[in-house]
Structures are given as structure tokens and as C-alpha cells.
Design a protein around this motif. Structure first.
Motif, PDB file in Angstrom:
ATOM      1  N   VAL A 153      41.785  43.030  35.950  1.00  0.00           N
ATOM      2  CA  VAL A 153      41.406  41.926  36.838  1.00  0.00           C
ATOM      3  C   VAL A 153      39.880  41.838  36.821  1.00  0.00           C
ATOM      4  CG1 VAL A 153      43.407  42.229  38.348  1.00  0.00           C
ATOM      5  CG2 VAL A 153      41.266  43.409  38.872  1.00  0.00           C
ATOM      6  N   SER A 154      39.338  40.887  37.506  1.00  0.00           N
ATOM      7  CA  SER A 154      37.886  40.739  37.564  1.00  0.00           C
ATOM      8  C   SER A 154      37.331  41.523  38.747  1.00  0.00           C
ATOM      9  CB  SER A 154      37.523  39.266  37.700  1.00  0.00           C
ATOM     10  OG  SER A 154      38.024  38.763  38.917  1.00  0.00           O
ATOM     11  N   PRO A 155      36.074  41.933  38.669  1.00  0.00           N
ATOM     12  CA  PRO A 155      35.469  42.661  39.791  1.00  0.00           C
ATOM     13  C   PRO A 155      35.567  41.865  41.088  1.00  0.00           C
ATOM     14  CG  PRO A 155      34.024  42.691  37.887  1.00  0.00           C
ATOM     15  CD  PRO A 155      35.139  41.786  37.521  1.00  0.00           C
ATOM     16  N   GLY A 156      35.353  40.577  40.979  1.00  0.00           N
ATOM     17  CA  GLY A 156      35.403  39.725  42.170  1.00  0.00           C
ATOM     18  C   GLY A 156      36.753  39.743  42.858  1.00  0.00           C
ATOM     19  N   LEU A 157      37.803  39.852  42.066  1.00  0.00           N
ATOM     20  CA  LEU A 157      39.148  39.840  42.660  1.00  0.00           C
ATOM     21  C   LEU A 157      39.349  41.001  43.621  1.00  0.00           C
ATOM     22  CD1 LEU A 157      42.559  39.001  41.357  1.00  0.00           C
ATOM     23  CD2 LEU A 157      42.197  41.375  41.995  1.00  0.00           C
ATOM     24  N   ILE A 158      38.818  42.140  43.266  1.00  0.00           N
ATOM     25  CA  ILE A 158      38.997  43.306  44.123  1.00  0.00           C
ATOM     26  C   ILE A 158      38.489  43.014  45.533  1.00  0.00           C
ATOM     27  CG2 ILE A 158      38.252  45.703  44.486  1.00  0.00           C
ATOM     28  CD1 ILE A 158      38.356  46.077  41.459  1.00  0.00           C
ATOM     29  N   TYR A 159      37.390  42.263  45.598  1.00  0.00           N
ATOM     30  CA  TYR A 159      36.812  41.951  46.904  1.00  0.00           C
ATOM     31  C   TYR A 159      37.556  40.854  47.646  1.00  0.00           C
ATOM     32  CZ  TYR A 159      33.109  45.200  45.957  1.00  0.00           C
ATOM     33  OH  TYR A 159      32.418  46.358  45.721  1.00  0.00           O
ATOM     34  N   GLN A 160      38.621  40.331  47.056  1.00  0.00           N
ATOM     35  CA  GLN A 160      39.530  39.443  47.786  1.00  0.00           C
ATOM     36  C   GLN A 160      40.544  40.275  48.562  1.00  0.00           C
ATOM     37  OE1 GLN A 160      39.461  36.072  47.694  1.00  0.00           O
ATOM     38  NE2 GLN A 160      38.469  35.486  45.774  1.00  0.00           N
ATOM     39  N   TYR A 161      40.693  41.549  48.151  1.00  0.00           N
ATOM     40  CA  TYR A 161      41.781  42.355  48.700  1.00  0.00           C
ATOM     41  C   TYR A 161      41.306  43.553  49.509  1.00  0.00           C
ATOM     42  CZ  TYR A 161      44.786  39.415  45.933  1.00  0.00           C
ATOM     43  OH  TYR A 161      45.441  38.321  45.427  1.00  0.00           O
ATOM     44  N   VAL A 162      40.010  43.839  49.440  1.00  0.00           N
ATOM     45  CA  VAL A 162      39.432  44.906  50.267  1.00  0.00           C
ATOM     46  C   VAL A 162      38.035  44.467  50.689  1.00  0.00           C
ATOM     47  CG1 VAL A 162      40.672  46.755  49.066  1.00  0.00           C
ATOM     48  CG2 VAL A 162      38.384  46.078  48.306  1.00  0.00           C
ATOM     49  N   ASP A 209      35.303  46.656  50.913  1.00  0.00           N
ATOM     50  CA  ASP A 209      34.309  47.339  50.082  1.00  0.00           C
ATOM     51  C   ASP A 209      34.942  48.489  49.301  1.00  0.00           C
ATOM     52  OD1 ASP A 209      34.713  49.307  51.994  1.00  0.00           O
ATOM     53  OD2 ASP A 209      32.918  48.767  53.132  1.00  0.00           O
ATOM     54  N   LYS A 210      34.115  49.185  48.569  1.00  0.00           N
ATOM     55  CA  LYS A 210      34.620  50.247  47.693  1.00  0.00           C
ATOM     56  C   LYS A 210      35.276  51.372  48.500  1.00  0.00           C
ATOM     57  CE  LYS A 210      33.124  53.217  43.874  1.00  0.00           C
ATOM     58  NZ  LYS A 210      31.975  53.963  43.328  1.00  0.00           N
ATOM     59  N   ASP A 211      34.726  51.654  49.672  1.00  0.00           N
ATOM     60  CA  ASP A 211      35.344  52.655  50.546  1.00  0.00           C
ATOM     61  C   ASP A 211      36.812  52.344  50.815  1.00  0.00           C
ATOM     62  OD1 ASP A 211      33.181  54.293  50.815  1.00  0.00           O
ATOM     63  OD2 ASP A 211      32.523  53.473  52.739  1.00  0.00           O
ATOM     64  N   ASP A 212      37.101  51.065  50.986  1.00  0.00           N
ATOM     65  CA  ASP A 212      38.486  50.682  51.241  1.00  0.00           C
ATOM     66  C   ASP A 212      39.385  51.014  50.059  1.00  0.00           C
ATOM     67  OD1 ASP A 212      38.146  49.778  53.802  1.00  0.00           O
ATOM     68  OD2 ASP A 212      38.077  47.644  53.293  1.00  0.00           O
ATOM     69  N   VAL A 213      38.866  50.875  48.869  1.00  0.00           N
ATOM     70  CA  VAL A 213      39.653  51.229  47.683  1.00  0.00           C
ATOM     71  C   VAL A 213      39.992  52.715  47.722  1.00  0.00           C
ATOM     72  CG1 VAL A 213      39.715  51.322  45.164  1.00  0.00           C
ATOM     73  CG2 VAL A 213      38.600  49.398  46.305  1.00  0.00           C
ATOM     74  N   LEU A 214      39.005  53.521  48.099  1.00  0.00           N
ATOM     75  CA  LEU A 214      39.261  54.958  48.213  1.00  0.00           C
ATOM     76  C   LEU A 214      40.278  55.238  49.311  1.00  0.00           C
ATOM     77  CD1 LEU A 214      38.743  57.862  47.459  1.00  0.00           C
ATOM     78  CD2 LEU A 214      36.702  57.851  48.917  1.00  0.00           C
TER      79      LEU A 214
END
Lengths: 224, 224
Positions: free
Chosen positions: A56-65, A67-72
Motif C-alpha cells: 500500500v502507499s505510506p499515505g494509506l497507513i495514515y488513513q487507518y491510524v 501515527d506510527k505508535d498506533d501501528v506498534l
DNA sequence: TGCGGTTAAATGAACAACCATTCATCATAT
DNA sequence: ATATGATGAATGGTTGTTCATTTAACCGCA
């Protein structure tokens, strides 16, 4: 006129509102993240790498969380959830507290074995989360611990486990027996497999908890 | 004409050649680093912060190590060294393998207790090191393990410990008992102190290893 | 069925902040 | 004088996050 939408799902902010889509995309992101975090650590793993791995694109990740902490956070939640999912499956239909604890520990070890690097990841990275998230992760750990501690409590009431046991300590004796398989796999793998590890460790683990009556009971259990 | 000098001390490159000065400055840097790494993690801790905490300039640090990884390496080495230093002190003068193992585990727990956050740091950050450093850290862990495994081997030869023990597993049962005190202190502290932890855990730990003859022997040991 | 119109989802280049590392310079001791 | 040790401002590379833009899905209506 566009209406700004947004939601909280699993305590994590998302721009996307469709819950099914959120679940799908997040599990795609988390799968990539757990893999890369385990291999390279949290900080060396960039959002760009996670995006590439998840296709996916980097931008997409920020549609679903947020910040990076949330991914962790979602990654650790995924790991803890697998414990909380598997152990009850193994407990189903087993009433006897001693047999139930043994089955639980076996199941716990089995998930840990299947997700060794993820288990280690939890130790390495929990502390990187902001306070509130860290508390949430601790709460999840306690929830899985409870699956074992309940067996121990019931075993004490039934007279099978020693009545002066400190239940918290006893629970962690069991939990750490399971986690050790992942934490020290780098060394142990040269000396035993999971079955052998269980064979040597489980009896003495239970012995540590059993009362005299419980020992008789357990002997009867394993010979039938 | 200036002559470029440089040395390797403890496998780490230093521009400064005077060994005594290197030892002093490094221990100053490491003390600051261990504190900050434990509090904020490796990546959030900048060289600037370490320098400030150690009351030196950022540039000075690079006179005594090649890079930030080296600071982490020296920090972990410092932790491992404290295990390898304290345990032999407790073993001194104790010949009996069972008593020797018990004293070793007690001593190990005591260092861990004194350096709880540092012990956890080792788990969190070992994997961040480059391959070769990581191997060196593993080797240090094995060296401290050996202090326990030697007792176990001798105990087996003396007939006190069960002859079919897998020594690696048995060693890690002991090691993890000690480490658990730091790893799960956040929870256990509400339920027991170190003495109580030892009181419940040590007997069952030893019981896991003892043979029938060993149990008699141990009973005699603790009643005298 | 086909067709504008509207909104949600996805993209990825660009930006701003951060920080490990360097190095020209200064201090000190021999 | 000269070499060793110490300084800290400057730099260059990296990366989390944003946002202007594109794509796709959906819906009501003729």
C-alpha cells in the motif's frame, strides 16, 4: 459539501469509517509491521518499508491510524489477542483444574512457538509506547494471565494446589515458562525441541504448585 | 607533526590511548547511557542527552567510542559484567553443589534486583546491535549462565540432581527465575518483595532439579 | 440501462524536524 | 613547543507526516 468523517476503532483513530474495511486493511498493515519490527526493530522500520511490505502507499497507513505508535500498539494487540484466543480453545471441556492448567500451559507454549519472534517483539517494544498505550498492553497481558490464574485458584480451592501459594507468583512461573521458549530459543534450539522442553519443564512446573493431595491426583491423571 | 594515535580497548575503538582515562570516562558515559536508555529507550536517547547527563560534550563521547552502537554495547557489557562479578563472590567457599547453586541464584536475583531497569534494558536492546556485537553479548550471557550450569553439572555427578536433566534447560529455569523478578516487577511488586519471591520460588526451583537422594541431602542442608 | 454528481479511499512527492557524527578550534600538561 | 584531550556549532542524511491530486464506488434519476 464534503462531510469530515472519522471514528475510533479498537481505541485507535481512523479516517476511514467502514469497520470491515478498517479491520481488513489494519490486519494487512499489522502483518507487515510485525514482520518488519521483529526483523529490524521499531525505529529502523520506516512507515515507507511497512507500506511497501503491505503493498500500500505510506499515505494509506495514515488513513487507518493516527501515527506510527498506533501501528506498534495494534501489532502488540495482535500478539496478545492470539494468546487470549488460543488458550481458551485448549481449555474447552476440561473441568479438572490441574488438567486445565496443564492444557493451558501447553497451548500457551504452542502459540509462543508459532509466534516466537512476535513474542520477543512484545518484550522489546512495549516500553516504547506512550503511557496510556503501555497500560493497555499491560491490561492485555493480565487478561491472558487470568486464563491461567483462574485454574490455579480453582486448583487451590479443590485442594490440589498448595494453599499458601502466592497466586501472582505462581501465575508468572507458568507464564514465564512459556515465554522462555521464545526468549531463549536462540540457545535452547540447539539442545531440545518444544516437546522435550515441555517434557522436562512441565512436570516440575506443576510440582511447584501441587499439594500432597494434588500430587496423588496428578499421578492418577497422567497414568490414565 | 601530529601522530595519529588510537587503540582498541574492550573491543571498542578509542582515539584516547591512556587506558586508565578510557576506563574512567567510559564508565562515566555508560552510567549516563544506562540510565537514559532504560528511561527512554535507545533511539529516543540522543548522544547530546547522554553527554549532558554525563557532564561532557557530545564530541568527547566520540573520542572514546566509534559510534552510538558502541555506547549501547558497553552498556550491555556493564550489565553482564555485574552478573559475572557478583555471582562468584557468593559462591566463594561453598563446595556443596546444591548449596552453591542456591547461593548463586540468590546472588543473581540480588543483582537483578539492584539493577532491575538495566536487566530489562538488556532484553529490550540486545537485538539492536550489529551482528558481531550481538554475538559478543550472547557470549557474555553464556558466561554468566556457566556459573550456574557448573553447579548443576557437579550436582548431577554427585547424584544430587536428576541424571536425565537437560542441563541447558535446567540452567535457563534458574536464569529466568532471576530475570523474571526484573521483567515482571511492574506486577509482582504489588504482591511480594524479593524475599517472599525467593521463599516461594527457590524451593520449587531446586525441587525441579533434585533427585530423590538430592532431596534428602537438601532437607538436611536447610535444617542445619 | 446509462449518466452526471457526490463522497470515500488511495496515492506518493514534498517538507520539516530531528540527530549522529564531524571538525576547526581551544585548553592543558609535559 | 608539542601532543593529547575536550569542545560544541554546523552539517548531511533520514524519516514521520501531510496534502493536493487521482481513482473508484455509489446513487438517484431519466
Amino acid at each position: 459539501m464534503a462531510v469530515e468523517e472519522s471514528t475510533m476503532i479498537d481505541e485507535v483513530y481512523s479516517q476511514v469509517t467502514d469497520p470491515k474495511l478498517v479491520r481488513e486493511r489494519r490486519s494487512q498493515i499489522v502483518a507487515a509491521a510485525v514482520k518488519l519490527f521483529s526483523e529490524e526493530g521499531y525505529y529502523r522500520t520506516t512507515i515507507q518499508k511497512i507500506a511497501r511490505e503491505a503493498r500500500v502507499s505510506p499515505g494509506l497507513i495514515y488513513q487507518y491510524v493516527k501515527d506510527k505508535d498506533d501501528v506498534l500498539y495494534l501489532s502488540l494487540k495482535d500478539i496478545m489477542d492470539s494468546y487470549c484466543h488460543e488458550i481458551p480453545l485448549a481449555q474447552a471441556g476440561i473441568g479438572d483444574p490441574v488438567a486445565r492448567l496443564e492444557a493451558s500451559v501447553r497451548a500457551y507454549c504452542k502459540v509462543v512457538d508459532q509466534r516466537k519472534t512476535a513474542t520477543v517483539l512484545a518484550y522489546r517494544t512495549s516500553a516504547l509506547l506512550p503511557q496510556q498505550r503501555r497500560e493497555a498492553v499491560k491490561a492485555m497481558e493480565l487478561k491472558s494471565n487470568q486464563l491461567l490464574s483462574e485454574c490455579i485458584s480453582q486448583g487451590i480451592e479443590a485442594g490440589y494446589f498448595s494453599p499458601e501459594l502466592n497466586i501472582e507468583i505462581a501465575t508468572y512461573q507458568c507464564v514465564m515458562f512459556c515465554h522462555t521458549w521464545a526468549l531463549k530459543y536462540w540457545r535452547l534450539k540447539a539442545y531440545c525441541n518444544l516437546d522435550q522442553y515441555l517434557q522436562q519443564g512441565l512436570p516440575s512446573l506443576l510440582n511447584a504448585l501441587l499439594s500432597a493431595a494434588g500430587r496423588d491426583h496428578y499421578d492418577r491423571l497422567i497414568t490414565t
